[in-house]
Structure formats: structure tokens, C-alpha cells
Design an enzyme around this catalytic site. Structure first.
Site, PDB file in Angstrom:
ATOM      1  N   ASP A  40       0.856  -1.183   0.000  1.00  0.00           N
ATOM      2  CA  ASP A  40       0.000   0.000   0.000  1.00  0.00           C
ATOM      3  C   ASP A  40       0.896   1.239   0.000  1.00  0.00           C
ATOM      4  O   ASP A  40       2.118   1.130   0.047  1.00  0.00           O
ATOM      5  CB  ASP A  40      -0.972  -0.023   1.187  1.00  0.00           C
ATOM      6  CG  ASP A  40      -0.250   0.057   2.524  1.00  0.00           C
ATOM      7  OD1 ASP A  40       1.000   0.145   2.552  1.00  0.00           O
ATOM      8  OD2 ASP A  40      -0.935   0.022   3.560  1.00  0.00           O
ATOM      9  N   SER A  41       0.281   2.404  -0.045  1.00  0.00           N
ATOM     10  CA  SER A  41       1.070   3.625  -0.231  1.00  0.00           C
ATOM     11  C   SER A  41       1.605   4.185   1.076  1.00  0.00           C
ATOM     12  O   SER A  41       2.440   5.075   1.079  1.00  0.00           O
ATOM     13  CB  SER A  41       0.211   4.689  -0.903  1.00  0.00           C
ATOM     14  OG  SER A  41      -0.763   5.159   0.012  1.00  0.00           O
ATOM     15  N   GLY A  48      -0.301   5.801   3.053  1.00  0.00           N
ATOM     16  CA  GLY A  48      -1.231   6.882   3.391  1.00  0.00           C
ATOM     17  C   GLY A  48      -2.243   6.485   4.444  1.00  0.00           C
ATOM     18  O   GLY A  48      -2.504   7.224   5.387  1.00  0.00           O
ATOM     19  N   GLN A  94     -11.030   7.918  -4.726  1.00  0.00           N
ATOM     20  CA  GLN A  94     -11.549   8.404  -3.435  1.00  0.00           C
ATOM     21  C   GLN A  94     -12.894   9.112  -3.700  1.00  0.00           C
ATOM     22  O   GLN A  94     -13.576   8.746  -4.628  1.00  0.00           O
ATOM     23  CB  GLN A  94     -10.516   9.322  -2.760  1.00  0.00           C
ATOM     24  CG  GLN A  94      -9.282   8.571  -2.249  1.00  0.00           C
ATOM     25  CD  GLN A  94      -9.543   7.734  -0.991  1.00  0.00           C
ATOM     26  OE1 GLN A  94     -10.597   7.836  -0.356  1.00  0.00           O
ATOM     27  NE2 GLN A  94      -8.579   6.882  -0.625  1.00  0.00           N
ATOM     28  N   GLY A 150     -10.701   4.329   0.813  1.00  0.00           N
ATOM     29  CA  GLY A 150     -11.500   5.180   1.691  1.00  0.00           C
ATOM     30  C   GLY A 150     -12.824   4.562   2.103  1.00  0.00           C
ATOM     31  O   GLY A 150     -13.762   5.281   2.470  1.00  0.00           O
ATOM     32  N   ASP A 206      -8.527  -7.013   0.179  1.00  0.00           N
ATOM     33  CA  ASP A 206      -7.631  -7.359   1.282  1.00  0.00           C
ATOM     34  C   ASP A 206      -8.317  -6.931   2.561  1.00  0.00           C
ATOM     35  O   ASP A 206      -9.132  -6.012   2.550  1.00  0.00           O
ATOM     36  CB  ASP A 206      -6.298  -6.598   1.175  1.00  0.00           C
ATOM     37  CG  ASP A 206      -6.449  -5.155   1.614  1.00  0.00           C
ATOM     38  OD1 ASP A 206      -6.938  -4.345   0.802  1.00  0.00           O
ATOM     39  OD2 ASP A 206      -6.103  -4.827   2.770  1.00  0.00           O
ATOM     40  N   CYS A 251     -14.828 -27.545   7.071  1.00  0.00           N
ATOM     41  CA  CYS A 251     -13.568 -26.982   6.593  1.00  0.00           C
ATOM     42  C   CYS A 251     -12.504 -28.075   6.552  1.00  0.00           C
ATOM     43  O   CYS A 251     -12.387 -28.879   7.468  1.00  0.00           O
ATOM     44  CB  CYS A 251     -13.128 -25.842   7.515  1.00  0.00           C
ATOM     45  SG  CYS A 251     -11.511 -25.151   7.121  1.00  0.00           S
ATOM     46  N   CYS A 304      -9.201 -27.528   6.412  1.00  0.00           N
ATOM     47  CA  CYS A 304      -7.870 -26.985   6.692  1.00  0.00           C
ATOM     48  C   CYS A 304      -7.123 -27.855   7.702  1.00  0.00           C
ATOM     49  O   CYS A 304      -7.705 -28.704   8.377  1.00  0.00           O
ATOM     50  CB  CYS A 304      -7.954 -25.535   7.163  1.00  0.00           C
ATOM     51  SG  CYS A 304      -8.266 -25.315   8.930  1.00  0.00           S
ATOM     52  N   CYS A 328      -8.717 -27.698  11.267  1.00  0.00           N
ATOM     53  CA  CYS A 328      -9.978 -28.414  11.435  1.00  0.00           C
ATOM     54  C   CYS A 328      -9.809 -29.923  11.254  1.00  0.00           C
ATOM     55  O   CYS A 328     -10.618 -30.707  11.755  1.00  0.00           O
ATOM     56  CB  CYS A 328     -11.022 -27.864  10.461  1.00  0.00           C
ATOM     57  SG  CYS A 328     -11.484 -26.170  10.841  1.00  0.00           S
ATOM     58  N   HIS A 383      -6.871 -21.215  10.387  1.00  0.00           N
ATOM     59  CA  HIS A 383      -8.248 -21.566   9.997  1.00  0.00           C
ATOM     60  C   HIS A 383      -8.952 -20.381   9.327  1.00  0.00           C
ATOM     61  O   HIS A 383      -9.586 -20.556   8.279  1.00  0.00           O
ATOM     62  CB  HIS A 383      -9.103 -22.046  11.176  1.00  0.00           C
ATOM     63  CG  HIS A 383     -10.548 -22.021  10.806  1.00  0.00           C
ATOM     64  ND1 HIS A 383     -11.118 -22.973   9.982  1.00  0.00           N
ATOM     65  CD2 HIS A 383     -11.505 -21.088  11.029  1.00  0.00           C
ATOM     66  CE1 HIS A 383     -12.372 -22.630   9.731  1.00  0.00           C
ATOM     67  NE2 HIS A 383     -12.638 -21.494  10.365  1.00  0.00           N
TER      68      HIS A 383
END
Ligand SMILES: [Zn+2]
Length: 410
Positions: free
Chosen positions: A91-92, A94, A232, A259, A309, A347, A349, A352, A378
Site C-alpha cells: 500500500d502507499s 497513506g 476516493q 476510503g 484485502d 472446513c 484446513c 480443522c 483456519h
């Protein structure tokens, strides 16, 4: 090519695609785990590979303050430093300046702030953010923007949007002049990507297989990082549209919508995303930053968002909150003290498959470090499986079922 992106299938407005980076392909819609300080908290890189993460985030603000971008550059860039041979996005800086630092002061030049670690003074400008991100050497870097606070009056949101546009132009100018200085471009070598499926046998080695830049067999892979612009405009639909239009005029290989998730209602978040998506080019990746709950990311993917994200799966895990196919589960609850079931019976994983709710509860209430590890593994598996199920549904042309019902695992 700056960043090859192909759309392979569509279902309604949802798209199944593939971003080709110098560090492997990223299947979209993609969920990107957040690796703030060069680590996805509590999870090692080999487990992230096993979970099928094809791209993760690094935070510029944190890495700049500690260990410092010049140190990371000396260590060969962030991929090499953290031994992550798949795609990376930074990311920037900011947003973290906005949310973490003290005594923040915004001027036309940039943002001056004091470190949350030791109180020292720093200045981030669009040029400085690009310099730091190029030194870190992610595959995708973000333009320096101002995250408009919420709530904000219309005139304030407009001024902030105008500033972000001027900063986007400055970011691009500096980036284009310096992008070849990134560690993996400078070395004259590029990495042969691995697509990173969950079951794949990718070697965990930090040493990438490398090919000469001019090898015609790899001419389609990017030779430098790619810079994304950020939309933005606060919570005003017309400003979001205008911000998207004018950011697209600057011509980036991908676009983010920033934002959001700053305290507004979910309906408002969706409306702002929709206004931007109306305008953003369909043949470029579209990334919504910092969202959201599992049902939200499914919804946004269905709207045509390609990348997302969020710290939620990792942060919530460290607080004992698990996301499961039956909803949210607070593992510290006494009712799980003798519960022999896996955290989520649906699940598959590694957590689990092996541990009980009773054991995870015991670890959590005893403040054992393993609690954070297992809960995070998990939760990330759940998010990444959710996105895998979304991609599968788009491929089958049947995304509508996933949107209306609860999140189900394929
Ligand atoms: Zn699981």
C-alpha cells in the site's frame, strides 16, 4: 506488458480472471492476506503457500519505520527478505499514517507525521512513497492518496479527492522515472512464476528460478512493478464517479477503490463501490481496499471486484473469533470447553482436520501463542476457500446462488 490481466469467465457482473505477475499468477477474484510488517501475523510463509495464497500485502508505513526500506532493498527486496516467492502488493502508506501516526499534518507537498513507535518526525510525499515502494519491490504498488475521513462534508470530500488526483499524477511521474530501480528489475533477472494452488508442490525455497529478461519465452511477464491508481470521493456517489473518471484519464494498469470501511453503513460501501465500478475499465483489475466480512467479499466479487484485502481474518483470529460455514464462533466461550468437534466440520484446513474446539478454547484462555497460529490458519483457510468457491461458481456461471445464501464451501 505492465500487468497482463485476462478474464476467463463471467457470471452476471462477476468475473473470473488471472493477473500475471513476475512472481506467479494470481487467480481473481482474489483475497489478499495482510502481511503488515513483512509477515502475515502468526503464520509462516510455507503455510500461506499451503493455504493457496497467491498474493499478500505488505504495509509501506510499517516497513519504512522498521526495518527500513533501504535495509529491505539491501536484502534483495521484500520477496527475498521474507522468503515469499509469490506476488506481493504494497500500500502507499497513506492509510496507516491516517490511522496510526500522531500529529499528522497534511499539506500539498505530502503528510508529515510522528512515528507511533518512537515519536520521530517523518514526511511522506507521493515521490517518497514511490521511492519506498520501489525499494521494497512489490509486484503491485499503490499511488499515494489521502483517505478522506468519515464523516466529511461534501466540500471537504471534494478537496480531498482533488488532492488525491494531484498526488496520483505525481506518483505516476516519479514511478515511471524510477520503476526500473526495483530490486528484482535491477538484478536483471525475472522470476518464473508459480501459480500456487493449495495442493501444489511449489518448493518453499527463497531462491527463485530465474530467467534472463530478454528470454523470449518470458516476454509476457512484467519486468517492473505495476502502479495502481486509487479512487476516493468520500461517501458521495457523484464524487466517486468523477474520481474514477479522472483517475482513469491518468491511465493506470489497475485501479483501487479506497476510503471505504471507515465507519459507513454496508449499503453505503456497496453504493460507493458500484459508482466507481460503473466507470472503471472492465479490462483492468479492480481492487477494493480494506474489506470485509466473508459475506461482503462474496458480494463485492459478484459486483465485479477482482481483488480485496482485509486484516479481519487475521486480527479477529488473535481475539479468538473464528469464521465458519455456520457463522462466527467465539472460541473462548465456555460452551466449547468440552466440545470434541473441529472448529468448522465443513472446513478441510489443517487445523480443522486435527484439533477440537475444546483444545482451541484451552489454548486461547491460557494465552498460548499457538492459539493465534491455529485460529489464524483456519480463518485464512476460510477466506481463501470462500474466494475459491466464488471463482468456481463464476466458472460454472452460477454465482447468484452464492450471493443470496450464506457463504458455502465448495
Ligand atoms: Zn479450518
Amino acid at each position: 506488458m505492465t500487468l497482463p490481466f485476462t478474464i476467463e469467465a463471467q457470471s452476471g457482473t462477476g468475473r473470473l480472471g488471472r493477473i500475471s505477475t513476475a512472481h506467479g499468477d494470481v487467480e481473481t477474484p482474489a483475497f489478499m492476506p495482510v502481511g503488515t510488517a513483512g509477515t502475515v501475523k502468526a503464520v509462516s510463509q510455507d503455510i500461506l503457500e499451503e493455504l493457496g495464497a497467491q498474493i499478500i500485502l505488505g504495509n509501506t508505513y510499517h516497513l519504512y519505520l522498521r526495518p527500513g526500506h533501504e535495509l529491505v532493498r539491501k536484502m534483495g527486496g521484500l520477496h527475498k527478505f521474507m522468503s515469499w516467492n509469490r506476488a506481493l502488493l504494497t500500500d502507499s502508506g497513506g492509510f496507516q499514517v491516517f490511522s496510526l501516526s500522531e500529529l499528522r499534518k497534511v499539506t500539498e507537498e505530502g503528510v508529515s507525521f510522528r512515528s507511533h513507535l518512537d515519536g520521530t518526525s517523518h514526511l511522506f510525499t507521493p515521490e517518497r512513497s514511490m521511492e519506498i515502494q520501489i525499494a521494497l519491490g512489490a509486484d503491485i504498488v499503490m499511488a499515494f492518496d489521502e483517505c478522506t475521513e468519515h464523516p466529511a462534508e461534501r466540500e471537504r470530500a471534494r478537496q480531498s479527492m482533488e488532492m488525491t488526483l494531484r498526488w496520483a499524477k505525481r506518483s505516476k511521474e516519479y514511478f515511471e522515472a524510477h520503476k526500473h530501480e526495483c530490486p528484482w528489475t535491477e538484478s536483471g533477472l525475472r522470476v518464473i512464476g508459480t501459480s500456487g494452488h493449495r495442493e501444489s508442490q511449489n518448493p518453499p525455497s527463497a531462491q527463485p528460478r530465474a530467467a534472463a529478461v530478454h528470454d523470449p519465452g518470458f516476454s509476457e511477464l512484467p519486468a517492473t512493478p505495476a502502479l495502481f491508481g486509487i479512487v476516493q470521493g468520500g461517501m458521495y456517489g457523484d464524487l466517486r464517479r468523477e474520481s474514477a473518471e479522472r483517475t482513469v484519464e491518468l491511465d493506470f494498469p489497475g485501479y483501487a477503490i479506497g476510503g471505504l470501511s471507515v465507519g459507513e453503513s454496508r449499503e453505503k460501501t456497496m453504493e460507493m463501490i458500484a459508482r466507481a465500478l460503473d466507470v472503471l475499465p472492465r479490462d483492468k483489475p479492480r481492487y477494493v481496499m480494506g474489506v470485509g466480512y466473508p459475506e461482503e467479499i462474496v458480494q463485492y466479487a459478484a459486483m465485479g471486484v477482482d481483488m480485496m484485502d482485509c486484516v479481519l481474518p487475521t486480527r479477529a483470529a488473535r481475539h479468538g473469533l473464528l469464521f465458519t460455514s455456520a457463522g462466527r464462533m467465539n472460541i473462548k466461550n465456555a460452551r466449547y470447553a468440552q466440545d470434541q468437534q473441529p472448529p468448522d466440520p465443513k472446513c478441510g484446513c489443517r487445523v480443522c482436520s486435527r484439533y477440537t474446539r475444546a483444545y482451541l478454547r484451552h489454548l486461547f484462555v491460557s494465552a498460548e501463542p499457538l492459539a493465534a497460529v491455529l485460529n489464524t490458519v483456519h480463518n485464512l483457510a476460510f477466506y481463501l476457500d470462500t474466494m475459491r468457491a466464488v471463482r468456481h461458481a463464476i466458472k460454472l456461471g452460477d454465482l447468484s446462488g452464492m450471493r443470496s445464501g450464506s457463504v458455502s464451501l465448495a
